[in-house]
Design a protein around this motif. Structure first.
Motif, PDB file in Angstrom:
ATOM      1  N   VAL A   1      15.436  31.973   2.916  1.00 33.49           N
ATOM      2  CA  VAL A   1      14.340  31.257   2.462  1.00 33.49           C
ATOM      3  C   VAL A   1      14.412  29.801   2.510  1.00 33.49           C
ATOM      4  O   VAL A   1      15.362  29.372   1.875  1.00 33.49           O
ATOM      5  N   ILE A   2      13.594  29.074   3.449  1.00 35.12           N
ATOM      6  CA  ILE A   2      13.638  27.545   3.091  1.00 35.12           C
ATOM      7  C   ILE A   2      12.359  26.939   2.557  1.00 35.12           C
ATOM      8  O   ILE A   2      11.264  27.192   2.973  1.00 35.12           O
ATOM      9  N   ILE A   3      12.814  26.040   1.525  1.00 37.82           N
ATOM     10  CA  ILE A   3      11.845  25.330   0.973  1.00 37.82           C
ATOM     11  C   ILE A   3      12.048  23.939   1.154  1.00 37.82           C
ATOM     12  O   ILE A   3      12.947  23.401   0.899  1.00 37.82           O
ATOM     13  N   THR A   4      11.181  23.211   1.568  1.00 35.93           N
ATOM     14  CA  THR A   4      11.522  21.770   2.029  1.00 35.93           C
ATOM     15  C   THR A   4      10.283  20.966   1.792  1.00 35.93           C
ATOM     16  O   THR A   4       9.078  21.318   1.998  1.00 35.93           O
ATOM     17  N   GLY A   5      10.575  19.710   1.568  1.00 31.62           N
ATOM     18  CA  GLY A   5       9.122  18.711   1.339  1.00 31.62           C
ATOM     19  C   GLY A   5       8.865  17.850   2.754  1.00 31.62           C
ATOM     20  O   GLY A   5       9.864  17.881   3.667  1.00 31.62           O
ATOM     21  N   ALA A   6       7.953  17.674   2.962  1.00 30.76           N
ATOM     22  CA  ALA A   6       7.369  17.198   4.307  1.00 30.76           C
ATOM     23  C   ALA A   6       5.863  16.753   4.166  1.00 30.76           C
ATOM     24  O   ALA A   6       5.169  17.132   3.282  1.00 30.76           O
ATOM     25  N   LEU A   7       5.491  15.752   5.124  1.00 28.37           N
ATOM     26  CA  LEU A   7       4.001  15.666   5.048  1.00 28.37           C
ATOM     27  C   LEU A   7       3.080  16.473   5.873  1.00 28.37           C
ATOM     28  O   LEU A   7       3.802  17.414   6.564  1.00 28.37           O
ATOM     29  N   HIS A   8       1.878  16.560   5.325  1.00 29.42           N
ATOM     30  CA  HIS A   8       0.926  17.801   5.817  1.00 29.42           C
ATOM     31  C   HIS A   8      -0.162  16.999   6.359  1.00 29.42           C
ATOM     32  O   HIS A   8      -0.979  16.354   5.423  1.00 29.42           O
ATOM     33  N   TYR A   9      -0.812  17.260   7.625  1.00 30.70           N
ATOM     34  CA  TYR A   9      -1.969  16.772   8.039  1.00 30.70           C
ATOM     35  C   TYR A   9      -3.196  17.939   8.301  1.00 30.70           C
ATOM     36  O   TYR A   9      -2.797  18.714   8.995  1.00 30.70           O
ATOM     37  N   LYS A  10      -4.257  17.774   7.544  1.00 29.14           N
ATOM     38  CA  LYS A  10      -5.302  18.641   7.550  1.00 29.14           C
ATOM     39  C   LYS A  10      -6.615  17.965   7.642  1.00 29.14           C
ATOM     40  O   LYS A  10      -6.918  17.269   6.659  1.00 29.14           O
ATOM     41  N   ASN A  11      -7.528  18.340   8.180  1.00 29.54           N
ATOM     42  CA  ASN A  11      -9.029  17.741   8.462  1.00 29.54           C
ATOM     43  C   ASN A  11      -8.970  16.378   8.204  1.00 29.54           C
ATOM     44  O   ASN A  11      -9.699  16.028   7.179  1.00 29.54           O
ATOM     45  N   ARG A  12      -8.110  15.538   9.071  1.00 27.58           N
ATOM     46  CA  ARG A  12      -7.904  14.269   8.969  1.00 27.58           C
ATOM     47  C   ARG A  12      -7.661  13.713   7.547  1.00 27.58           C
ATOM     48  O   ARG A  12      -7.907  12.586   7.250  1.00 27.58           O
ATOM     49  N   LYS A  13      -6.940  14.371   6.806  1.00 27.56           N
ATOM     50  CA  LYS A  13      -6.429  13.815   5.429  1.00 27.56           C
ATOM     51  C   LYS A  13      -4.839  14.206   5.457  1.00 27.56           C
ATOM     52  O   LYS A  13      -4.532  14.891   6.259  1.00 27.56           O
ATOM     53  N   PHE A  14      -4.119  13.185   4.638  1.00 20.67           N
ATOM     54  CA  PHE A  14      -2.634  13.257   4.629  1.00 20.67           C
ATOM     55  C   PHE A  14      -2.239  13.972   3.292  1.00 20.67           C
ATOM     56  O   PHE A  14      -2.823  13.634   2.370  1.00 20.67           O
ATOM     57  N   PHE A  15      -1.153  14.764   3.162  1.00 25.04           N
ATOM     58  CA  PHE A  15      -0.677  15.194   1.980  1.00 25.04           C
ATOM     59  C   PHE A  15       0.582  15.310   1.887  1.00 25.04           C
ATOM     60  O   PHE A  15       1.376  15.256   3.012  1.00 25.04           O
ATOM     61  N   ASN A  16       1.164  15.080   0.709  1.00 24.74           N
ATOM     62  CA  ASN A  16       2.608  15.278   0.266  1.00 24.74           C
ATOM     63  C   ASN A  16       2.708  16.558   0.006  1.00 24.74           C
ATOM     64  O   ASN A  16       2.147  17.086  -0.971  1.00 24.74           O
ATOM     65  N   SER A  17       3.685  17.480   0.805  1.00 25.98           N
ATOM     66  CA  SER A  17       3.623  18.729   0.504  1.00 25.98           C
ATOM     67  C   SER A  17       4.882  19.330   0.617  1.00 25.98           C
ATOM     68  O   SER A  17       5.898  18.939   0.731  1.00 25.98           O
ATOM     69  N   THR A  18       4.782  20.792   0.018  1.00 21.70           N
ATOM     70  CA  THR A  18       6.019  21.662   0.119  1.00 21.70           C
ATOM     71  C   THR A  18       5.846  22.686   1.211  1.00 21.70           C
ATOM     72  O   THR A  18       4.647  23.491   1.244  1.00 21.70           O
TER      73      THR A  18
END
Length: 205
Positions: A62-79
Motif C-alpha cells: 500500500v502506497i500513501i503519498t503526498g502530491a498535487l491534484h488538479y481537478k475542474n480547473r482547481k488546485f489541491f494539496n492532496s494525499t
C-alpha cells in the motif's frame, strides 16, 4: 534540498528517490509505506505514466503519498492512496493562511501578484478525509491539519499524517507541531503515523 525540490530539472531526481524508497519497502516486506507531503512535487493525476507505475507497485504494498491534484480547473494539496491497483485521492481540508490561501478576499489577487507570481490559491475539500487500509480506518491529515483539534474529534482511532517541514529548517515550528500532535493524540486516544520531509518521521500515541 528544499530549494531544488520544485525546480523542473530536479523533479526526476525526486521521483526516482520515491520509487527507490518504495521498492526497498517491498524488498523489506512492509505492508504499507507513507511518503511525506508533496513527495511527488507535481500534479500527479496528470501524469498517467507515474500513476500506472504506482498502481502496479500497489499490488505488492500500500502506497500513501503526498502530491498535487488538479481537478475542474482547481488546485489541491492532496494525499494519494494506492492499494491493489486502485487509487483514492483525498484533498486537504484546512489550508495554511498566507501559505496556501490568502484570507483577505478583497486583496487576494493583489497579494498573489506581488508575492506569489500570480499563482492561484489552493482549493479545499468539504471535510477531513478518511480511508481504509486492510479494514483499518484512518483519518487523513496534511501538515497544518495535524494541529487542528477538530481532526482528533473524529471517530477513527488512527491518523496518517504527512508534512513537508524542510521549509522550516531551522525553526521551532516542527517542535510546536509535534507538541500539539502529542497533546491531541493523548487527549483523544489516537495513534498518529507522521511521515515528515526534512525531519525524523514519528509514531505518536
Amino acid at each position: 534540498m528544499q530549494n531544488l525540490k520544485w525546480k523542473k530539472f530536479y523533479i526526476p531526481v525526486e521521483i526516482k528517490n520515491n520509487f527507490n524508497i518504495i521498492n526497498k519497502a517491498i524488498t523489506d516486506n512492509y505492508e504499507a509505506i507513507v511518503l511525506p507531503e508533496s513527495a511527488f512535487p507535481l500534479f500527479l493525476n496528470l501524469h498517467q505514466d507515474l500513476m500506472q507505475k504506482l498502481k502496479i507497485l500497489s499490488q505488492k504494498i500500500v502506497i500513501i503519498t503526498g502530491a498535487l491534484h488538479y481537478k475542474n480547473r482547481k488546485f489541491f494539496n492532496s494525499t494519494y492512496v494506492f492499494e491493489n491497483g486502485k487509487v483514492t485521492i483525498l484533498d486537504k481540508h484546512l489550508l495554511v493562511p498566507f501559505g496556501e490561501y490568502i484570507p483577505l478576499p478583497f486583496f487576494e489577487k493583489e497579494i498573489n501578484h506581488l508575492f506569489f507570481a500570480d499563482s492561484s490559491d489552493f482549493s479545499v475539500s468539504k471535510k477531513f478525509g478518511e480511508f481504509k487500509i486492510k479494514n483499518y480506518k484512518f483519518i487523513n491529515a496534511i501538515c497544518y491539519e495535524l494541529t487542528s483539534e477538530d481532526l482528533y474529534k473524529l471517530k477513527p482511532n488512527y491518523v496518517i499524517g504527512m508534512s513537508n517541514l524542510a521549509w522550516f529548517n531551522p525553526s521551532i515550528m516542527p517542535s510546536i507541531q509535534e507538541m500539539l500532535i502529542k497533546i491531541y493524540a493523548k487527549k483523544y486516544k489516537k495513534m498518529v503515523f507522521h511521515s515528515i520531509n526534512g525531519f525524523k518521521s514519528q509514531t505518536i500515541k
